[in-house]
Design a protein around this motif. Sequence first.
Motif, short mmCIF file in Angstrom:
data_model
loop_
_atom_site.label_atom_id
_atom_site.label_comp_id
_atom_site.label_asym_id
_atom_site.label_seq_id
_atom_site.Cartn_x
_atom_site.Cartn_y
_atom_site.Cartn_z
N LEU A 1 117.72 69.21 71.63
CA LEU A 1 116.32 69.22 72.04
C LEU A 1 115.47 68.97 70.80
N VAL A 2 114.33 68.34 70.99
CA VAL A 2 113.38 68.15 69.90
C VAL A 2 112.07 68.79 70.33
N SER A 3 111.52 69.61 69.43
CA SER A 3 110.28 70.31 69.73
C SER A 3 109.28 70.07 68.61
N ASN A 4 107.99 70.14 68.93
CA ASN A 4 106.95 69.99 67.92
C ASN A 4 106.56 71.32 67.29
N LYS A 5 106.97 72.43 67.94
CA LYS A 5 106.60 73.74 67.40
C LYS A 5 107.56 74.80 67.94
N LEU A 6 107.52 75.94 67.26
CA LEU A 6 108.28 77.10 67.71
C LEU A 6 107.31 78.17 68.18
N PRO A 7 107.64 78.97 69.17
CA PRO A 7 108.87 78.87 69.94
C PRO A 7 108.84 77.67 70.88
N HIS A 8 110.01 77.16 71.17
CA HIS A 8 110.15 76.09 72.14
C HIS A 8 110.53 76.74 73.46
N ILE A 9 109.77 76.47 74.50
CA ILE A 9 110.06 77.05 75.81
C ILE A 9 110.64 75.96 76.70
N MET A 10 111.84 76.22 77.20
CA MET A 10 112.50 75.28 78.11
C MET A 10 112.00 75.59 79.52
N PRO A 11 111.13 74.76 80.07
CA PRO A 11 110.58 75.08 81.39
C PRO A 11 111.64 75.12 82.49
N HIS A 12 112.66 74.26 82.36
CA HIS A 12 113.72 74.24 83.38
C HIS A 12 115.01 73.74 82.75
N PHE B 1 124.40 73.54 71.47
CA PHE B 1 123.27 72.60 71.56
C PHE B 1 122.37 72.87 70.37
N VAL B 2 121.66 71.84 69.96
CA VAL B 2 120.86 71.91 68.73
C VAL B 2 119.39 71.77 69.07
N LEU B 3 118.56 72.62 68.46
CA LEU B 3 117.11 72.49 68.55
C LEU B 3 116.60 71.97 67.22
N PHE B 4 116.02 70.78 67.25
CA PHE B 4 115.37 70.20 66.08
C PHE B 4 113.88 70.43 66.22
N VAL B 5 113.20 70.73 65.11
CA VAL B 5 111.75 70.90 65.12
C VAL B 5 111.15 69.77 64.31
N ASN B 6 110.27 69.01 64.97
CA ASN B 6 109.58 67.88 64.35
C ASN B 6 108.33 68.42 63.65
N ASN B 7 108.35 68.43 62.34
CA ASN B 7 107.22 68.98 61.57
C ASN B 7 106.20 67.92 61.19
N LEU C 1 113.44 79.72 79.23
CA LEU C 1 114.19 80.20 78.06
C LEU C 1 113.39 79.89 76.78
N GLU C 2 113.16 80.90 75.96
CA GLU C 2 112.39 80.74 74.72
C GLU C 2 113.32 80.64 73.53
N LEU C 3 113.18 79.56 72.77
CA LEU C 3 113.99 79.33 71.57
C LEU C 3 113.07 79.50 70.36
N HIS C 4 113.38 80.48 69.51
CA HIS C 4 112.48 80.85 68.41
C HIS C 4 112.90 80.31 67.05
N GLU C 5 114.01 79.60 66.98
CA GLU C 5 114.43 79.05 65.69
C GLU C 5 115.16 77.73 65.89
N ALA C 6 115.02 76.87 64.88
CA ALA C 6 115.72 75.59 64.89
C ALA C 6 117.18 75.82 64.50
N GLY C 7 118.05 74.94 64.98
CA GLY C 7 119.45 75.01 64.60
C GLY C 7 120.38 74.97 65.81
N PRO D 1 120.94 80.38 66.29
CA PRO D 1 121.45 79.90 64.99
C PRO D 1 121.66 81.02 63.97
N SER D 2 120.90 82.11 64.06
CA SER D 2 121.07 83.23 63.13
C SER D 2 122.06 84.27 63.68
#
Length: 128
Positions: A30-41, A119-125, A95-101, A65-66
């Motif tokens: 997944l790619v997100s622009n900010k944290l936390p990333h919320i997966m709507p579905h 699965f990997v969450l990337f954060v686009n800074n 589902l709320e994802l609070h960290e990249a990785g 990831p931690s």
Amino acid sequence: MAVVDWMHLCDHAFLDEYGKPSVIGIFRYLVSNKLPHIMPHAMIAYNLMGEADEPITPRLSIVTPSNASLVEMRLDPITLPPSREQVGFVLMDGLELHEAGIYVVTLWISQVVSRSIPFVLFVNNHEG
């Protein structure tokens, strides 16, 4: 002992009118622009295989990831039918994802890891 034949993290999954599993939008990142990333579905689709009439009480976990526990849930008990396999679905809306990785989804059977998928969450800074 039952095993998880396959498991997917996806956008949607269901059984069609003939009882065949349909899995839509399988993803590993997944790619997100900010944290936390919320997966709507999202859904987790899986197939259990074992002996006919075998009772199974699966458990699902997601680790961050931690290495913190994000999700820990017992799924409804299942008794395998004569076909010796059973498809299951877990809805993961909001589902709320609070960290990249790398996150790890694990399906447990009888306190034993039967299948894990990352699965990997990337954060686009980048702005603009």
